[in-house]
Design a protein around this motif. Sequence first.
Motif, PDB file in Angstrom:
ATOM      1  N   PRO A 106      59.209  41.013  42.724  1.00  0.00           N
ATOM      2  CA  PRO A 106      58.640  39.659  42.676  1.00  0.00           C
ATOM      3  C   PRO A 106      57.276  39.553  42.002  1.00  0.00           C
ATOM      4  O   PRO A 106      56.839  38.457  41.680  1.00  0.00           O
ATOM      5  N   LEU A 107      56.605  40.698  41.795  1.00  0.00           N
ATOM      6  CA  LEU A 107      55.250  40.696  41.255  1.00  0.00           C
ATOM      7  C   LEU A 107      55.149  41.641  40.072  1.00  0.00           C
ATOM      8  O   LEU A 107      55.891  42.623  39.992  1.00  0.00           O
ATOM      9  N   PRO A 108      54.219  41.395  39.140  1.00  0.00           N
ATOM     10  CA  PRO A 108      53.902  42.428  38.154  1.00  0.00           C
ATOM     11  C   PRO A 108      53.538  43.729  38.867  1.00  0.00           C
ATOM     12  O   PRO A 108      52.936  43.705  39.948  1.00  0.00           O
ATOM     13  N   LYS A 109      53.880  44.862  38.262  1.00  0.00           N
ATOM     14  CA  LYS A 109      53.777  46.154  38.954  1.00  0.00           C
ATOM     15  C   LYS A 109      52.374  46.453  39.476  1.00  0.00           C
ATOM     16  O   LYS A 109      52.219  47.093  40.523  1.00  0.00           O
ATOM     17  N   GLN A 110      51.343  45.977  38.772  1.00  0.00           N
ATOM     18  CA  GLN A 110      49.975  46.282  39.206  1.00  0.00           C
ATOM     19  C   GLN A 110      49.624  45.653  40.549  1.00  0.00           C
ATOM     20  O   GLN A 110      48.684  46.076  41.216  1.00  0.00           O
ATOM     21  N   PHE A 111      50.415  44.646  40.971  1.00  0.00           N
ATOM     22  CA  PHE A 111      50.145  43.970  42.237  1.00  0.00           C
ATOM     23  C   PHE A 111      51.035  44.456  43.378  1.00  0.00           C
ATOM     24  O   PHE A 111      50.903  43.982  44.515  1.00  0.00           O
ATOM     25  N   LEU A 112      51.925  45.403  43.086  1.00  0.00           N
ATOM     26  CA  LEU A 112      52.767  45.954  44.149  1.00  0.00           C
ATOM     27  C   LEU A 112      51.922  46.791  45.101  1.00  0.00           C
ATOM     28  O   LEU A 112      50.880  47.335  44.726  1.00  0.00           O
ATOM     29  N   MET A 113      52.389  46.908  46.333  1.00  0.00           N
ATOM     30  CA  MET A 113      51.628  47.630  47.348  1.00  0.00           C
ATOM     31  C   MET A 113      51.763  49.141  47.180  1.00  0.00           C
ATOM     32  O   MET A 113      52.857  49.664  46.936  1.00  0.00           O
ATOM     33  N   LEU A 114      50.646  49.823  47.291  1.00  0.00           N
ATOM     34  CA  LEU A 114      50.584  51.278  47.350  1.00  0.00           C
ATOM     35  C   LEU A 114      49.842  51.600  48.646  1.00  0.00           C
ATOM     36  O   LEU A 114      48.637  51.348  48.753  1.00  0.00           O
ATOM     37  N   GLY A 115      50.587  52.090  49.636  1.00  0.00           N
ATOM     38  CA  GLY A 115      49.983  52.219  50.951  1.00  0.00           C
ATOM     39  C   GLY A 115      49.659  50.843  51.503  1.00  0.00           C
ATOM     40  O   GLY A 115      50.491  49.940  51.497  1.00  0.00           O
ATOM     41  N   SER A 116      48.414  50.641  51.884  1.00  0.00           N
ATOM     42  CA  SER A 116      48.010  49.378  52.514  1.00  0.00           C
ATOM     43  C   SER A 116      47.381  48.380  51.555  1.00  0.00           C
ATOM     44  O   SER A 116      46.964  47.291  51.963  1.00  0.00           O
ATOM     45  N   LYS A 117      47.296  48.735  50.247  1.00  0.00           N
ATOM     46  CA  LYS A 117      46.641  47.861  49.275  1.00  0.00           C
ATOM     47  C   LYS A 117      47.437  47.802  47.974  1.00  0.00           C
ATOM     48  O   LYS A 117      48.178  48.738  47.652  1.00  0.00           O
ATOM     49  N   PRO A 118      47.287  46.724  47.194  1.00  0.00           N
ATOM     50  CA  PRO A 118      47.921  46.685  45.879  1.00  0.00           C
ATOM     51  C   PRO A 118      47.417  47.814  44.990  1.00  0.00           C
ATOM     52  O   PRO A 118      46.273  48.250  45.106  1.00  0.00           O
ATOM     53  N   ILE A 119      48.283  48.260  44.087  1.00  0.00           N
ATOM     54  CA  ILE A 119      47.926  49.349  43.166  1.00  0.00           C
ATOM     55  C   ILE A 119      46.595  49.067  42.473  1.00  0.00           C
ATOM     56  O   ILE A 119      45.707  49.921  42.397  1.00  0.00           O
ATOM     57  N   ILE A 120      46.450  47.861  41.954  1.00  0.00           N
ATOM     58  CA  ILE A 120      45.264  47.546  41.147  1.00  0.00           C
ATOM     59  C   ILE A 120      43.978  47.590  41.970  1.00  0.00           C
ATOM     60  O   ILE A 120      42.913  47.928  41.443  1.00  0.00           O
ATOM     61  N   ILE A 121      44.057  47.323  43.262  1.00  0.00           N
ATOM     62  CA  ILE A 121      42.860  47.396  44.102  1.00  0.00           C
ATOM     63  C   ILE A 121      42.389  48.847  44.221  1.00  0.00           C
ATOM     64  O   ILE A 121      41.184  49.129  44.152  1.00  0.00           O
ATOM     65  N   HIS A 122      43.328  49.774  44.370  1.00  0.00           N
ATOM     66  CA  HIS A 122      42.961  51.198  44.379  1.00  0.00           C
ATOM     67  C   HIS A 122      42.204  51.560  43.094  1.00  0.00           C
ATOM     68  O   HIS A 122      41.207  52.289  43.131  1.00  0.00           O
ATOM     69  N   THR A 123      42.703  51.049  41.963  1.00  0.00           N
ATOM     70  CA  THR A 123      42.100  51.371  40.666  1.00  0.00           C
ATOM     71  C   THR A 123      40.710  50.757  40.542  1.00  0.00           C
ATOM     72  O   THR A 123      39.753  51.430  40.117  1.00  0.00           O
ATOM     73  N   VAL A 124      40.586  49.496  40.901  1.00  0.00           N
ATOM     74  CA  VAL A 124      39.283  48.827  40.833  1.00  0.00           C
ATOM     75  C   VAL A 124      38.254  49.566  41.690  1.00  0.00           C
ATOM     76  O   VAL A 124      37.096  49.748  41.283  1.00  0.00           O
ATOM     77  N   GLU A 125      38.667  50.027  42.853  1.00  0.00           N
ATOM     78  CA  GLU A 125      37.743  50.744  43.744  1.00  0.00           C
ATOM     79  C   GLU A 125      37.188  52.000  43.097  1.00  0.00           C
ATOM     80  O   GLU A 125      36.044  52.398  43.369  1.00  0.00           O
ATOM     81  N   LYS A 126      37.983  52.654  42.239  1.00  0.00           N
ATOM     82  CA  LYS A 126      37.496  53.856  41.555  1.00  0.00           C
ATOM     83  C   LYS A 126      36.365  53.504  40.583  1.00  0.00           C
ATOM     84  O   LYS A 126      35.428  54.288  40.408  1.00  0.00           O
ATOM     85  N   PHE A 127      36.456  52.341  39.953  1.00  0.00           N
ATOM     86  CA  PHE A 127      35.491  51.985  38.915  1.00  0.00           C
ATOM     87  C   PHE A 127      34.208  51.379  39.469  1.00  0.00           C
ATOM     88  O   PHE A 127      33.134  51.569  38.883  1.00  0.00           O
ATOM     89  N   ILE A 128      34.284  50.677  40.578  1.00  0.00           N
ATOM     90  CA  ILE A 128      33.057  50.081  41.109  1.00  0.00           C
ATOM     91  C   ILE A 128      32.111  51.129  41.693  1.00  0.00           C
ATOM     92  O   ILE A 128      30.941  50.847  41.927  1.00  0.00           O
ATOM     93  N   LEU A 129      32.609  52.352  41.874  1.00  0.00           N
ATOM     94  CA  LEU A 129      31.755  53.443  42.339  1.00  0.00           C
ATOM     95  C   LEU A 129      30.753  53.887  41.274  1.00  0.00           C
ATOM     96  O   LEU A 129      29.754  54.535  41.584  1.00  0.00           O
ATOM     97  N   HIS A 130      31.025  53.540  40.012  1.00  0.00           N
ATOM     98  CA  HIS A 130      30.190  54.004  38.895  1.00  0.00           C
ATOM     99  C   HIS A 130      29.148  52.944  38.556  1.00  0.00           C
ATOM    100  O   HIS A 130      29.471  51.870  38.049  1.00  0.00           O
TER     101      HIS A 130
END
Length: 234
Positions: free
Chosen positions: A19-43
């Motif tokens: 139902p959603l573009p793949k980047q918005f699918l859930m990975l664990g407890s969060k959407p895939i893209i949220i995991h990715t964004v979290e990696k970048f805001i650390l920098h």
Amino acid sequence: MIIAQIMAGGIGKRMGNVPLPKQFLMLGSKPIIIHTVEKFILHKSFEFILISVPEDWISYMEDILNKYNIEDERIRVICGGKERNDTLDNALKYIENEGNFTGEDCLITHDAVRPFVTRRIIEENIKALKNFDAVDTVIPATDTIVEGSNGYISNIPIRDLMYQGQTPQSFKITSLRESLEKLKISERQKLSDSAKIMLLDGKKVKMVAGDISNIKITTPYDLTIANAILENFH
């Protein structure tokens, strides 16, 4: 100035009937893209963090940033494009409209569906741009690579010389714009790898070591593997 671009412009046809573009699918407890964004805001070195999504999903992206408490004033959700190079071009136009950039400014582009990118990989991309106009993240090929068409093998390259491309792919902005503008419309539509834009213009692309865990989630099987990786990270 160093800018990150998280590329989420596609809808993920290979993921099947979801139902959603793949980047918005859930990975664990969060959407895939949220995991990715979290990696970048650390920098802290990033001036902006652009998130490129399909136009119809901009509001949805902003909503999930709020839902998962991603509060970083550097984030800009912008419109992606029909093809990867259109998404890249839209980011460059956004940056140019912001103004005040120089020939030394850099763009670090990363697939939204590679949520396990490491701090080391991002930092090595940034460091390599001090001496090169373009950087590509790669890992050595473990399988034999076979080239072919119409059902027949045309070439089997030497495996020791073969690598698998990942992201980030990183660029000096002025040099990338220069090379991108030289592409024909047909080339823009066919090229699926941003680093090749630079190669076609005769520019060197520096390789940075990736990681086998830095997988791209494009199929249901990939998502299963990603959930297993996530469990091992915790």
